[in-house]
Design a protein around this motif. Structure first.
Motif, PDB file in Angstrom:
ATOM      1  N   ASN A  99       3.942  -1.046  -1.473  1.00  5.28           N
ATOM      2  CA  ASN A  99       2.786  -0.146  -1.520  1.00  5.28           C
ATOM      3  C   ASN A  99       1.694  -0.556  -0.542  1.00  5.28           C
ATOM      4  OD1 ASN A  99       1.825  -2.424  -2.802  1.00  5.28           O
ATOM      5  ND2 ASN A  99       1.610  -1.455  -4.815  1.00  5.28           N
ATOM      6  N   ASP A 100       1.838  -1.705   0.092  1.00  7.47           N
ATOM      7  CA  ASP A 100       0.873  -2.121   1.121  1.00  7.47           C
ATOM      8  C   ASP A 100       0.919  -1.199   2.333  1.00  7.47           C
ATOM      9  OD1 ASP A 100      -0.074  -4.263  -0.332  1.00  7.47           O
ATOM     10  OD2 ASP A 100       1.431  -5.647   0.466  1.00  7.47           O
ATOM     11  N   ILE A 101       2.023  -0.453   2.486  1.00  9.31           N
ATOM     12  CA  ILE A 101       2.133   0.461   3.630  1.00  9.31           C
ATOM     13  C   ILE A 101       1.054   1.530   3.568  1.00  9.31           C
ATOM     14  CG2 ILE A 101       3.719   2.117   2.571  1.00  9.31           C
ATOM     15  CD1 ILE A 101       3.880   0.834   6.191  1.00  9.31           C
ATOM     16  N   VAL A 102       0.599   1.864   2.359  1.00 11.00           N
ATOM     17  CA  VAL A 102      -0.471   2.854   2.221  1.00 11.00           C
ATOM     18  C   VAL A 102      -1.779   2.316   2.781  1.00 11.00           C
ATOM     19  CG1 VAL A 102      -1.909   4.065   0.532  1.00 11.00           C
ATOM     20  CG2 VAL A 102       0.565   4.108   0.312  1.00 11.00           C
ATOM     21  N   SER A 103      -2.021   1.019   2.614  1.00 11.93           N
ATOM     22  CA  SER A 103      -3.222   0.422   3.212  1.00 11.93           C
ATOM     23  C   SER A 103      -3.170   0.540   4.732  1.00 11.93           C
ATOM     24  CB  SER A 103      -3.328  -1.052   2.803  1.00 11.93           C
ATOM     25  OG  SER A 103      -3.440  -1.175   1.404  1.00 11.93           O
TER      26      SER A 103
ATOM     27  N   LEU B 298     -10.852  12.239  -1.779  1.00  9.23           N
ATOM     28  CA  LEU B 298      -9.648  12.752  -2.441  1.00  9.23           C
ATOM     29  C   LEU B 298      -8.385  12.269  -1.744  1.00  9.23           C
ATOM     30  CD1 LEU B 298     -10.781  16.395  -3.259  1.00  9.23           C
ATOM     31  CD2 LEU B 298     -10.152  14.643  -4.931  1.00  9.23           C
ATOM     32  N   LEU B 299      -8.409  12.271  -0.402  1.00 12.76           N
ATOM     33  CA  LEU B 299      -7.231  11.838   0.352  1.00 12.76           C
ATOM     34  C   LEU B 299      -6.927  10.364   0.092  1.00 12.76           C
ATOM     35  CD1 LEU B 299      -5.033  12.285   2.479  1.00 12.76           C
ATOM     36  CD2 LEU B 299      -6.726  11.723   4.237  1.00 12.76           C
ATOM     37  N   PHE B 300      -7.942   9.511   0.189  1.00 12.59           N
ATOM     38  CA  PHE B 300      -7.715   8.091  -0.034  1.00 12.59           C
ATOM     39  C   PHE B 300      -7.290   7.819  -1.479  1.00 12.59           C
ATOM     40  CE2 PHE B 300      -9.379   5.169   3.405  1.00 12.59           C
ATOM     41  CZ  PHE B 300      -9.208   6.103   4.415  1.00 12.59           C
ATOM     42  N   SER B 301      -7.906   8.530  -2.418  1.00 11.72           N
ATOM     43  CA  SER B 301      -7.532   8.354  -3.818  1.00 11.72           C
ATOM     44  C   SER B 301      -6.093   8.816  -4.068  1.00 11.72           C
ATOM     45  CB  SER B 301      -8.505   9.131  -4.709  1.00 11.72           C
ATOM     46  OG  SER B 301      -8.180   8.962  -6.067  1.00 11.72           O
ATOM     47  N   TYR B 302      -5.728   9.929  -3.435  1.00 10.95           N
ATOM     48  CA  TYR B 302      -4.359  10.446  -3.574  1.00 10.95           C
ATOM     49  C   TYR B 302      -3.348   9.436  -3.033  1.00 10.95           C
ATOM     50  CZ  TYR B 302      -0.246  13.310  -2.501  1.00 10.95           C
ATOM     51  OH  TYR B 302       1.036  13.795  -2.402  1.00 10.95           O
ATOM     52  N   LEU B 303      -3.605   8.899  -1.852  1.00 10.22           N
ATOM     53  CA  LEU B 303      -2.681   7.936  -1.253  1.00 10.22           C
ATOM     54  C   LEU B 303      -2.564   6.682  -2.116  1.00 10.22           C
ATOM     55  CD1 LEU B 303      -3.700   8.199   2.521  1.00 10.22           C
ATOM     56  CD2 LEU B 303      -1.584   9.036   1.475  1.00 10.22           C
ATOM     57  N   THR B 304      -3.682   6.219  -2.647  1.00 11.35           N
ATOM     58  CA  THR B 304      -3.657   5.028  -3.486  1.00 11.35           C
ATOM     59  C   THR B 304      -2.862   5.269  -4.765  1.00 11.35           C
ATOM     60  OG1 THR B 304      -5.818   4.331  -2.638  1.00 11.35           O
ATOM     61  CG2 THR B 304      -5.086   3.355  -4.703  1.00 11.35           C
ATOM     62  N   GLU B 305      -3.059   6.429  -5.363  1.00 14.11           N
ATOM     63  CA  GLU B 305      -2.335   6.741  -6.606  1.00 14.11           C
ATOM     64  C   GLU B 305      -0.841   6.875  -6.357  1.00 14.11           C
ATOM     65  OE1 GLU B 305      -2.024   7.471 -10.705  1.00 14.11           O
ATOM     66  OE2 GLU B 305      -3.690   6.721  -9.504  1.00 14.11           O
ATOM     67  N   GLN B 306      -0.464   7.528  -5.266  1.00 10.91           N
ATOM     68  CA  GLN B 306       0.955   7.717  -4.964  1.00 10.91           C
ATOM     69  C   GLN B 306       1.624   6.419  -4.547  1.00 10.91           C
ATOM     70  OE1 GLN B 306       1.276  10.506  -6.541  1.00 10.91           O
ATOM     71  NE2 GLN B 306       2.475  11.588  -4.981  1.00 10.91           N
ATOM     72  N   SER B 307       0.826   5.464  -4.045  1.00 11.51           N
ATOM     73  CA  SER B 307       1.418   4.204  -3.575  1.00 11.51           C
ATOM     74  C   SER B 307       2.051   3.415  -4.710  1.00 11.51           C
ATOM     75  CB  SER B 307       0.350   3.354  -2.891  1.00 11.51           C
ATOM     76  OG  SER B 307      -0.597   2.866  -3.840  1.00 11.51           O
ATOM     77  N   SER B 308       1.598   3.644  -5.927  1.00 12.45           N
ATOM     78  CA  SER B 308       2.157   2.907  -7.064  1.00 12.45           C
ATOM     79  C   SER B 308       3.619   3.256  -7.308  1.00 12.45           C
ATOM     80  CB  SER B 308       1.332   3.188  -8.323  1.00 12.45           C
ATOM     81  OG  SER B 308       1.368   4.573  -8.638  1.00 12.45           O
TER      82      SER B 308
END
Length: 370
Positions: A319-323, A299-309
């Motif tokens: 959005n690479d900062i989320v990686s 959930l955490l990784f999915s949340y960060l990926t979704e918010q990175s957009s």
């Protein structure tokens, strides 16, 4: 006293992942400051409450990451580092897509057989590494790395042989519409739906928990992962456990791409989602190979990926900062778990010392014993 100990145990269990996430955010903020990017914009965007459609996207991606995390966790519990989940997932979803597209079976049966086929292919691909380890002593790290590369080339080659070109995308034929798995509407105001086969993540999580904690195989798996020499002394066939563990890990990896295949893309092509297998390793590490912990990590990784957009649009931050944040979380969690482990050990030592120093209660003597 028992309730207090339980609360402390729960608190310590939550402390490590929370510390890892906080440390990762702090390090990310430092990187942003050094790069001259707005920290406040990054934090505001990341912690914005997602819209309903984004919540559905988070759950969809989390279900896929959860399956990937389970596949990696099986190996970790056996003290095997299966980093070939990506290759196992790719070969399995390609096989399922190519078979299902033929439409040889009625819709629901076509889906079920395709799921079984994907699990068999994923297990077979992982089983190669298991057999190499027990027969030739080849490290599963090396073999699964090589198998990932082979899987990438093999699926690309086969795709060119059986695929069709649609625009700029090369893919297998579309699955017949009667084999599509309908989504589940969980939020009436959201235009999108939860993937129907996202329920495989729930089934997989329950099966994983039962297998590990309520079966003889699970006990042998945990015992072998803790100490292979002790397992051998107790009569456990460690070589068999290695192969079976890799087969189960690969079978779960075979499920990863199916929610997207039957619920969204309906074919396997050059644009099919990649990198899920490697992300699953990070999710399993963050979740400490526990079914609930893996769900939190997914959930955490999915949340960060979704918010990175939204970062580039709202905060002017790549959005690479989320990686980077996700990578730092993985590094931080190792340190955080060690810190918490040492703190727990120190607490236990102090508790035992306090009990040993407590004077024994006086024993009353009767007149008859004087």
């Amino acid at each position: 006293m028992g309730n207090l100990l339980n609360l402390r145990r729960i608190g310590l269990a939550l402390a490590a992942p929370v510390l890892a996430v906080v440390a990762a955010l702090l390090i990310t903020c430092v990187i942003l400051l050094v790069a001259g990017n707005p920290v406040s914009g990054f934090l505001t965007t990341i912690f914005t409450v997602p819209a309903d459609r984004n919540i559905v996207n988070i759950l969809n991606n989390a279900s896929i990451l959860y399956l990937s995390g389970l596949a990696a966790a099986i190996g970790f519990r056996m003290n095997l580092f299966n980093i070939g989940v990506e290759g196992q997932y790719r070969t399995a979803v390609f096989a399922a897509a190519a078979f299902a597209a033929q439409g040889w079976l009625p819709g629901p049966i076509n889906v079920v057989v395709s799921i079984v086929l994907a699990m068999v292919v994923g297990a077979a691909w992982a089983g190669i590494a298991g057999l190499l380890k027990v027969t030739r002593g080849v490290s599963e790290v090396i073999s699964t790395i090589m198998l990932n590369a082979i899987a990438l080339s093999l699926t690309a080659y086969l795709l060119r042989k059986v695929g069709v070109v649609t625009g700029n995308n090369l893919s297998t034929k579309d699955i017949p519409q009667d084999s599509w798995v309908s989504g589940i509407r969980i939020l009436p105001s959201a235009p999108n739906e939860l993937l129907g086969l996202a329920l495989l993540a729930v089934i997989g999580g329950v099966a994983y928990a039962v297998l590990l904690n309520r079966s003889r195989f699970g006990f042998q798996l945990r015992a072998t992962g803790t100490s292979a020499s002790a397992a051998v002394a107790s009569g456990i066939d460690v070589r068999r456990m290695v192969v079976v563990s890799m087969l189960i890990s690969g079978a779960i990896a075979g499920l990863i791409g199916l929610p997207l295949l039957f619920g969204n893309s309906h074919n396997y092509g050059s644009t099919f989602q990649t990198g899920i297998g490697f992300a699953g390793i990070a999710v399993a590490l963050l979740g400490r190979n526990h079914p609930i912990g893996i769900a939190f990590g997914a959930l955490l990784f999915s949340y960060l990926t979704e918010q990175s957009s939204l970062l580039e649009i709202k905060a002017g931050v790549s959005n690479d900062i989320v990686s980077i944040t996700q990578g730092v979380i993985v590094l931080s969690v190792v340190i955080a778990y060690e810190v918490v482990r040492r703190y727990r050990t120190a607490l236990e030592q102090r508790r035992v010392a306090a009990e040993l120093n407590t004077p024994a209660p006086a024993v009353a003597t009767s007149e008859a014993t004087r």
